[in-house]
Design a protein around this motif. Structure first.
Motif, PDB file in Angstrom:
ATOM      1  N   ASP A  75       0.752  -1.156   0.100  1.00 40.47           N
ATOM      2  CA  ASP A  75      -0.030   0.141   0.132  1.00 40.47           C
ATOM      3  C   ASP A  75       1.258   1.170  -0.265  1.00 40.47           C
ATOM      4  OD1 ASP A  75      -2.124   1.630   0.661  1.00 40.47           O
ATOM      5  OD2 ASP A  75      -2.719   1.213   2.253  1.00 40.47           O
ATOM      6  N   LEU A  76       1.169   1.374  -1.123  1.00 43.77           N
ATOM      7  CA  LEU A  76       2.370   2.620  -1.251  1.00 43.77           C
ATOM      8  C   LEU A  76       1.378   4.335  -1.586  1.00 43.77           C
ATOM      9  CD1 LEU A  76       4.789   0.708  -3.800  1.00 43.77           C
ATOM     10  CD2 LEU A  76       4.777   1.230  -1.532  1.00 43.77           C
ATOM     11  N   PRO A  77       2.286   5.310  -0.696  1.00 45.88           N
ATOM     12  CA  PRO A  77       1.541   6.389  -1.849  1.00 45.88           C
ATOM     13  C   PRO A  77       1.587   6.607  -3.285  1.00 45.88           C
ATOM     14  CG  PRO A  77       3.376   6.825  -0.048  1.00 45.88           C
ATOM     15  CD  PRO A  77       3.604   5.402  -0.990  1.00 45.88           C
ATOM     16  N   ASP A  78       0.174   7.590  -3.121  1.00 38.66           N
ATOM     17  CA  ASP A  78       0.146   7.503  -4.821  1.00 38.66           C
ATOM     18  C   ASP A  78       1.279   8.058  -5.520  1.00 38.66           C
ATOM     19  OD1 ASP A  78      -2.548   7.048  -3.797  1.00 38.66           O
ATOM     20  OD2 ASP A  78      -3.255   9.413  -4.081  1.00 38.66           O
ATOM     21  N   HIS A  79       1.889   8.924  -5.116  1.00 40.05           N
ATOM     22  CA  HIS A  79       3.265   9.398  -6.431  1.00 40.05           C
ATOM     23  C   HIS A  79       4.346   8.826  -5.619  1.00 40.05           C
ATOM     24  CE1 HIS A  79      -0.160  11.463  -7.546  1.00 40.05           C
ATOM     25  NE2 HIS A  79       0.096  12.581  -6.602  1.00 40.05           N
ATOM     26  N   ALA A  80       4.278   7.624  -5.147  1.00 41.75           N
ATOM     27  CA  ALA A  80       5.766   6.809  -4.715  1.00 41.75           C
ATOM     28  C   ALA A  80       6.657   7.145  -5.839  1.00 41.75           C
ATOM     29  CB  ALA A  80       5.344   5.408  -3.927  1.00 41.75           C
ATOM     30  N   ASP A  81       8.097   7.516  -5.091  1.00 42.28           N
ATOM     31  CA  ASP A  81       9.105   7.889  -6.119  1.00 42.28           C
ATOM     32  C   ASP A  81       9.761   6.676  -6.875  1.00 42.28           C
ATOM     33  OD1 ASP A  81      11.503   7.005  -4.529  1.00 42.28           O
ATOM     34  OD2 ASP A  81      10.442   8.503  -3.166  1.00 42.28           O
ATOM     35  N   THR A  82      10.468   6.200  -8.070  1.00 40.64           N
ATOM     36  CA  THR A  82      11.038   5.087  -8.297  1.00 40.64           C
ATOM     37  C   THR A  82      11.711   4.291  -7.262  1.00 40.64           C
ATOM     38  OG1 THR A  82      10.405   5.798 -10.332  1.00 40.64           O
ATOM     39  CG2 THR A  82      12.768   3.632  -9.632  1.00 40.64           C
ATOM     40  N   GLU A  83      13.007   4.655  -6.206  1.00 36.05           N
ATOM     41  CA  GLU A  83      13.973   4.104  -5.071  1.00 36.05           C
ATOM     42  C   GLU A  83      12.962   3.326  -3.879  1.00 36.05           C
ATOM     43  OE1 GLU A  83      13.907   7.371  -6.572  1.00 36.05           O
ATOM     44  OE2 GLU A  83      15.483   6.585  -7.848  1.00 36.05           O
ATOM     45  N   SER A  84      11.314   4.112  -3.735  1.00 39.54           N
ATOM     46  CA  SER A  84      10.734   3.638  -2.856  1.00 39.54           C
ATOM     47  C   SER A  84      10.181   2.594  -3.644  1.00 39.54           C
ATOM     48  CB  SER A  84       9.525   4.439  -2.031  1.00 39.54           C
ATOM     49  OG  SER A  84       9.957   6.010  -1.362  1.00 39.54           O
ATOM     50  N   VAL A  85       9.487   2.626  -4.525  1.00 35.07           N
ATOM     51  CA  VAL A  85       8.645   1.395  -5.418  1.00 35.07           C
ATOM     52  C   VAL A  85       9.791   0.030  -5.927  1.00 35.07           C
ATOM     53  CG1 VAL A  85       7.479   0.608  -7.123  1.00 35.07           C
ATOM     54  CG2 VAL A  85       6.682   2.998  -6.569  1.00 35.07           C
ATOM     55  N   LEU A  86      10.647   0.406  -5.651  1.00 27.59           N
ATOM     56  CA  LEU A  86      11.480  -1.025  -6.119  1.00 27.59           C
ATOM     57  C   LEU A  86      12.040  -1.383  -5.036  1.00 27.59           C
ATOM     58  CD1 LEU A  86      12.967  -2.036  -8.931  1.00 27.59           C
ATOM     59  CD2 LEU A  86      11.511  -0.374  -8.676  1.00 27.59           C
ATOM     60  N   ALA A  87      12.496  -0.267  -3.843  1.00 25.68           N
ATOM     61  CA  ALA A  87      13.075  -1.317  -2.463  1.00 25.68           C
ATOM     62  C   ALA A  87      11.721  -1.544  -1.985  1.00 25.68           C
ATOM     63  CB  ALA A  87      13.421   0.442  -1.674  1.00 25.68           C
ATOM     64  N   ALA A  88      11.032  -1.551  -2.155  1.00 26.50           N
ATOM     65  CA  ALA A  88       9.772  -2.248  -1.314  1.00 26.50           C
ATOM     66  C   ALA A  88       9.743  -3.844  -2.028  1.00 26.50           C
ATOM     67  CB  ALA A  88       8.428  -1.739  -1.596  1.00 26.50           C
ATOM     68  N   VAL A  89       9.859  -3.411  -3.494  1.00 23.78           N
ATOM     69  CA  VAL A  89       9.714  -5.416  -4.453  1.00 23.78           C
ATOM     70  C   VAL A  89      10.113  -5.779  -4.347  1.00 23.78           C
ATOM     71  CG1 VAL A  89       9.488  -5.788  -6.283  1.00 23.78           C
ATOM     72  CG2 VAL A  89       8.197  -4.277  -6.230  1.00 23.78           C
ATOM     73  N   ARG A  90      11.539  -4.870  -4.392  1.00 24.86           N
ATOM     74  CA  ARG A  90      12.838  -5.897  -3.734  1.00 24.86           C
ATOM     75  C   ARG A  90      12.996  -7.009  -2.664  1.00 24.86           C
ATOM     76  NH1 ARG A  90      17.028  -5.950  -8.012  1.00 24.86           N
ATOM     77  NH2 ARG A  90      16.715  -3.538  -9.262  1.00 24.86           N
ATOM     78  N   ARG A  91      12.678  -6.599  -1.713  1.00 29.77           N
ATOM     79  CA  ARG A  91      12.220  -6.328  -0.418  1.00 29.77           C
ATOM     80  C   ARG A  91      11.451  -8.375   0.317  1.00 29.77           C
ATOM     81  NH1 ARG A  91      11.336  -2.422   1.712  1.00 29.77           N
ATOM     82  NH2 ARG A  91       8.374  -2.493   2.588  1.00 29.77           N
ATOM     83  N   GLU A  92      10.321  -7.838  -0.330  1.00 29.58           N
ATOM     84  CA  GLU A  92       9.959  -8.654  -0.663  1.00 29.58           C
ATOM     85  C   GLU A  92      10.029  -9.901  -1.591  1.00 29.58           C
ATOM     86  OE1 GLU A  92       7.377  -8.736   1.056  1.00 29.58           O
ATOM     87  OE2 GLU A  92       6.264  -7.333   1.646  1.00 29.58           O
ATOM     88  N   ALA A  93      11.108  -9.708  -2.107  1.00 28.44           N
ATOM     89  CA  ALA A  93      11.209 -10.786  -3.190  1.00 28.44           C
ATOM     90  C   ALA A  93      12.221 -11.312  -2.771  1.00 28.44           C
ATOM     91  CB  ALA A  93      12.360 -10.184  -4.158  1.00 28.44           C
ATOM     92  N   ARG A  94      12.614 -10.724  -1.169  1.00 25.69           N
ATOM     93  CA  ARG A  94      14.047 -11.174   0.089  1.00 25.69           C
ATOM     94  C   ARG A  94      13.594 -12.437   0.549  1.00 25.69           C
ATOM     95  NH1 ARG A  94      16.873  -6.199  -0.896  1.00 25.69           N
ATOM     96  NH2 ARG A  94      15.899  -5.824   0.945  1.00 25.69           N
ATOM     97  N   THR A  95      12.690 -11.917   0.937  1.00 19.89           N
ATOM     98  CA  THR A  95      11.270 -12.499   1.775  1.00 19.89           C
ATOM     99  C   THR A  95      11.543 -14.332   1.252  1.00 19.89           C
ATOM    100  OG1 THR A  95      10.937 -10.667   2.891  1.00 19.89           O
ATOM    101  CG2 THR A  95       9.101 -12.360   3.369  1.00 19.89           C
ATOM    102  N   ALA A  96      10.658 -13.616   0.122  1.00 23.43           N
ATOM    103  CA  ALA A  96       9.801 -15.268  -0.337  1.00 23.43           C
ATOM    104  C   ALA A  96      10.677 -15.658  -0.872  1.00 23.43           C
ATOM    105  CB  ALA A  96       8.770 -14.421  -1.984  1.00 23.43           C
ATOM    106  N   VAL A  97      12.392 -15.101  -0.689  1.00 23.02           N
ATOM    107  CA  VAL A  97      13.517 -16.939  -0.910  1.00 23.02           C
ATOM    108  C   VAL A  97      13.418 -17.060   0.517  1.00 23.02           C
ATOM    109  CG1 VAL A  97      15.565 -16.405  -1.349  1.00 23.02           C
ATOM    110  CG2 VAL A  97      14.331 -15.562  -3.623  1.00 23.02           C
ATOM    111  N   ARG A  98      14.042 -16.293   1.446  1.00 21.64           N
ATOM    112  CA  ARG A  98      13.723 -17.264   2.622  1.00 21.64           C
ATOM    113  C   ARG A  98      12.833 -17.875   3.243  1.00 21.64           C
ATOM    114  NH1 ARG A  98      15.422 -11.782   3.932  1.00 21.64           N
ATOM    115  NH2 ARG A  98      13.603 -11.419   5.091  1.00 21.64           N
ATOM    116  N   GLN A  99      11.060 -17.373   2.573  1.00 21.84           N
ATOM    117  CA  GLN A  99      10.126 -18.449   2.798  1.00 21.84           C
ATOM    118  C   GLN A  99       9.802 -19.828   1.943  1.00 21.84           C
ATOM    119  OE1 GLN A  99       7.452 -14.851   2.386  1.00 21.84           O
ATOM    120  NE2 GLN A  99       7.179 -14.873   4.336  1.00 21.84           N
ATOM    121  N   GLY A 100      10.747 -20.084   1.002  1.00 28.91           N
ATOM    122  CA  GLY A 100      10.785 -20.666   0.275  1.00 28.91           C
ATOM    123  C   GLY A 100       9.677 -21.378  -0.669  1.00 28.91           C
ATOM    124  N   PHE A 101       9.880 -19.848  -1.447  1.00 27.67           N
ATOM    125  CA  PHE A 101       8.898 -19.867  -3.237  1.00 27.67           C
ATOM    126  C   PHE A 101       9.946 -19.693  -3.827  1.00 27.67           C
ATOM    127  CE2 PHE A 101       5.817 -17.721   0.273  1.00 27.67           C
ATOM    128  CZ  PHE A 101       4.831 -18.471  -0.097  1.00 27.67           C
TER     129      PHE A 101
END
Length: 271
Positions: A75-101
């Motif tokens: 749930d990001l702000p309407d005008h989230a900048d590129t760095e914020s969006v990518l940081a959030a997505v990459r964080r979820e990707a790293r978490t997914a790897v640890r969770q075995g996805f």
């Protein structure tokens, strides 16, 4: 090696794909992506929904198409900048790897913005999402409702996706997509009609790096307007440089005849 292609449906997505989904006017988001969501569970992928604040409730409200347990809504702000969006997505990707996805499947609906610099920010996000998909093997689907978009703006956004699907999804004039860190493959045709879009894409790619490498191996043609757009983008910010690799003999000859094969021009055109 990544290659541009059209998909008949979202069922055909593969790891590393970054898809421009032109939605049917009657489509409901995210309901019409249910096959894409269901396949995520089938293949062991975690679902990541990127939603601006005003759209988050549509993803989280109780309904028959409730999201699967293996999913998260950013749930990001309407005008989230590129760095914020990518940081959030990459964080979820790293978490997914640890969770075995196996990987993550990102789904987002793109909405036009009138914020200053919003159009360039969108292109920068699309390029970085493409780089993320390429390097991580994630699948990223960006949904666009054509009725909400000015046609040239939608065309520019589509050019930042190597893959497309949906109702009346025409092939963009050119496509620019990641083949490595700060390296971009350009295919199709760059002429006066899409030179402005090409310039905007290059400027977005050069925002946070001093040197960008372009691969022209699959580029069909670039005219004088396209070459000028290339040079103008390289000169947009000081200290920037563009290296072009794989240009055919005709393109290199035209480049020289136009007077661009000069040390003062921050673009190097190589075979």
């Amino acid at each position: 090696m990544r290659a541009a292609r059209a998909l008949a449906t979202l069922d055909e997505v593969e790891l590393g794909d970054h898809v421009c989904w032109r939605m049917d006017p009657s489509a409901a988001f995210p309901t019409d992506a249910r096959a894409y969501v269901a396949d995520g569970a089938l293949y062991g992928d975690k679902l990541v929904f990127v939603a601006p604040s005003r759209g988050a409730s549509a993803l989280t409200r109780p309904a028959s198409d409730r999201l699967p347990p293996a999913s998260v809504v950013l749930d990001l702000p309407d005008h989230a900048d590129t760095e914020s969006v990518l940081a959030a997505v990459r964080r979820e990707a790293r978490t997914a790897v640890r969770q075995g996805f196996r990987s993550v499947r990102v789904l987002t609906e793109r909405v036009p913005t009138t914020a200053p610099g919003g159009a360039e920010e969108l292109l920068a996000q699309e390029l970085k999402l493409d780089e993320f998909a390429s390097e991580s093997g994630a699948i990223v689907v960006c949904a666009f409702r054509p009725s909400l978009w000015d046609a040239p703006e939608l065309e520019r956004a589509a050019c930042m996706h190597p893959h497309e699907t949906g109702t009346r999804a025409p092939r963009p004039a050119f496509r620019m997509f990641s083949t490595g860190a700060d390296r971009w493959s350009v295919d199709g045709v760059i002429d006066s009609e899409c030179a402005a879009a090409f310039n905007a894409a290059l400027r977005a790619a050069m925002r946070h790096t001093a040197e960008v490498r372009l691969q022209f191996d699959t580029l069909g043609m670039i005219d004088a307007a396209g070459m000028q757009a290339l040079v103008d983008a390289a000169r947009h910010l000081p200290g920037r440089r563009i290296d072009v690799e794989g240009a055919n003999e005709t393109v290199r000859l035209c480049w020289e005849l136009a007077g661009y094969a000069d040390a003062a021009v921050p673009v190097v055109m190589a075979p």
